[in-house]
Design a protein around this motif. Sequence first.
Motif, PDB file in Angstrom:
ATOM      1  N   THR A 252       4.791   8.022   9.594  1.00  0.00           N
ATOM      2  CA  THR A 252       6.148   8.097   9.045  1.00  0.00           C
ATOM      3  C   THR A 252       7.136   7.434   9.991  1.00  0.00           C
ATOM      4  OG1 THR A 252       5.655  10.119   7.828  1.00  0.00           O
ATOM      5  CG2 THR A 252       7.977   9.677   8.288  1.00  0.00           C
TER       6      THR A 252
ATOM      7  N   GLN B 117       6.324   7.332  -6.830  1.00  0.00           N
ATOM      8  CA  GLN B 117       5.324   6.566  -6.094  1.00  0.00           C
ATOM      9  C   GLN B 117       6.041   5.611  -5.150  1.00  0.00           C
ATOM     10  OE1 GLN B 117       2.750   4.670  -8.916  1.00  0.00           O
ATOM     11  NE2 GLN B 117       1.694   6.580  -9.419  1.00  0.00           N
TER      12      GLN B 117
ATOM     13  N   HIS C 194       0.846  -1.195   0.000  1.00  0.00           N
ATOM     14  CA  HIS C 194       0.000   0.000   0.000  1.00  0.00           C
ATOM     15  C   HIS C 194       0.876   1.239   0.000  1.00  0.00           C
ATOM     16  CE1 HIS C 194      -3.805  -2.028   0.596  1.00  0.00           C
ATOM     17  NE2 HIS C 194      -3.302  -2.681   1.634  1.00  0.00           N
ATOM     18  N   ARG C 195       0.316   2.292  -0.534  1.00  0.00           N
ATOM     19  CA  ARG C 195       0.985   3.587  -0.485  1.00  0.00           C
ATOM     20  C   ARG C 195       0.669   4.254   0.848  1.00  0.00           C
ATOM     21  NH1 ARG C 195       0.004   6.574  -5.978  1.00  0.00           N
ATOM     22  NH2 ARG C 195       1.460   7.988  -4.981  1.00  0.00           N
ATOM     23  N   PHE C 196       1.434   5.292   1.149  1.00  0.00           N
ATOM     24  CA  PHE C 196       1.358   5.965   2.447  1.00  0.00           C
ATOM     25  C   PHE C 196      -0.077   6.346   2.810  1.00  0.00           C
ATOM     26  CE2 PHE C 196       1.546   9.530   5.336  1.00  0.00           C
ATOM     27  CZ  PHE C 196       2.549   9.190   6.214  1.00  0.00           C
ATOM     28  N   ASN C 197      -0.757   7.082   1.915  1.00  0.00           N
ATOM     29  CA  ASN C 197      -2.106   7.559   2.242  1.00  0.00           C
ATOM     30  C   ASN C 197      -3.112   6.424   2.358  1.00  0.00           C
ATOM     31  OD1 ASN C 197      -1.607  10.300   2.643  1.00  0.00           O
ATOM     32  ND2 ASN C 197      -1.587  10.683   0.436  1.00  0.00           N
ATOM     33  N   GLU C 198      -2.888   5.330   1.642  1.00  0.00           N
ATOM     34  CA  GLU C 198      -3.758   4.162   1.799  1.00  0.00           C
ATOM     35  C   GLU C 198      -3.602   3.582   3.205  1.00  0.00           C
ATOM     36  OE1 GLU C 198      -3.887   2.223  -2.663  1.00  0.00           O
ATOM     37  OE2 GLU C 198      -2.058   1.955  -1.490  1.00  0.00           O
TER      38      GLU C 198
ATOM     39  N   LYS D 197      -2.584   5.226   5.826  1.00  0.00           N
ATOM     40  CA  LYS D 197      -3.132   6.219   6.757  1.00  0.00           C
ATOM     41  C   LYS D 197      -4.656   6.078   6.862  1.00  0.00           C
ATOM     42  CE  LYS D 197      -2.524  11.061   7.974  1.00  0.00           C
ATOM     43  NZ  LYS D 197      -3.832  11.232   8.554  1.00  0.00           N
ATOM     44  N   ARG D 198      -5.316   5.836   5.741  1.00  0.00           N
ATOM     45  CA  ARG D 198      -6.774   5.645   5.763  1.00  0.00           C
ATOM     46  C   ARG D 198      -7.160   4.351   6.480  1.00  0.00           C
ATOM     47  NH1 ARG D 198      -6.331   8.067   0.737  1.00  0.00           N
ATOM     48  NH2 ARG D 198      -6.138   6.107  -0.400  1.00  0.00           N
TER      49      ARG D 198
ATOM     50  N   GLN E  85       0.171  11.811  10.399  1.00  0.00           N
ATOM     51  CA  GLN E  85       1.163  11.635   9.338  1.00  0.00           C
ATOM     52  C   GLN E  85       2.548  11.423   9.940  1.00  0.00           C
ATOM     53  OE1 GLN E  85       0.714  14.263   6.039  1.00  0.00           O
ATOM     54  NE2 GLN E  85       2.847  14.081   5.409  1.00  0.00           N
TER      55      GLN E  85
END
Length: 122
Positions: free
Chosen positions: A57, A80, A39-43, A45-46, A53
């Motif tokens: 991190t 990405q 998953h990417r960072f914002n995924e 986080k959700r 944030q």
Amino acid sequence: MDMTVKSAGADCRAVSEILSRIGDKWTIQVVVALRPGPHRFNEIKRRVGGISQQMLTRTLKTLERDGMIERSVRHTTPPQVAYALTPLGHSLSDTAKHLADWAAAHRGAIADNRIRYDNRKP
């Protein structure tokens, strides 16, 4: 001092440090969020409600340093970045799932015990 005692003390401190790290508020939640795949960072986080944030991190860096996750960068514009569990991280996620299953199976008994304890007369 006996070397066995010294070694046992060092081992105990090392295990305690690792348990403290994986037992913090966010580590297991991040590992579980990554269990299905990268998953990417914002995924992430959700998926991990309430994490800031900055804390995400910090948690990701710690997990990467410990070898639990790997960070991959695709050189696009903008770059990405994705995070995925390593085999070590998957082994932790398996253990976390067993703990979560145990907690779910016993939460009623624990709630009952708390009520009985809280209602005891001093």
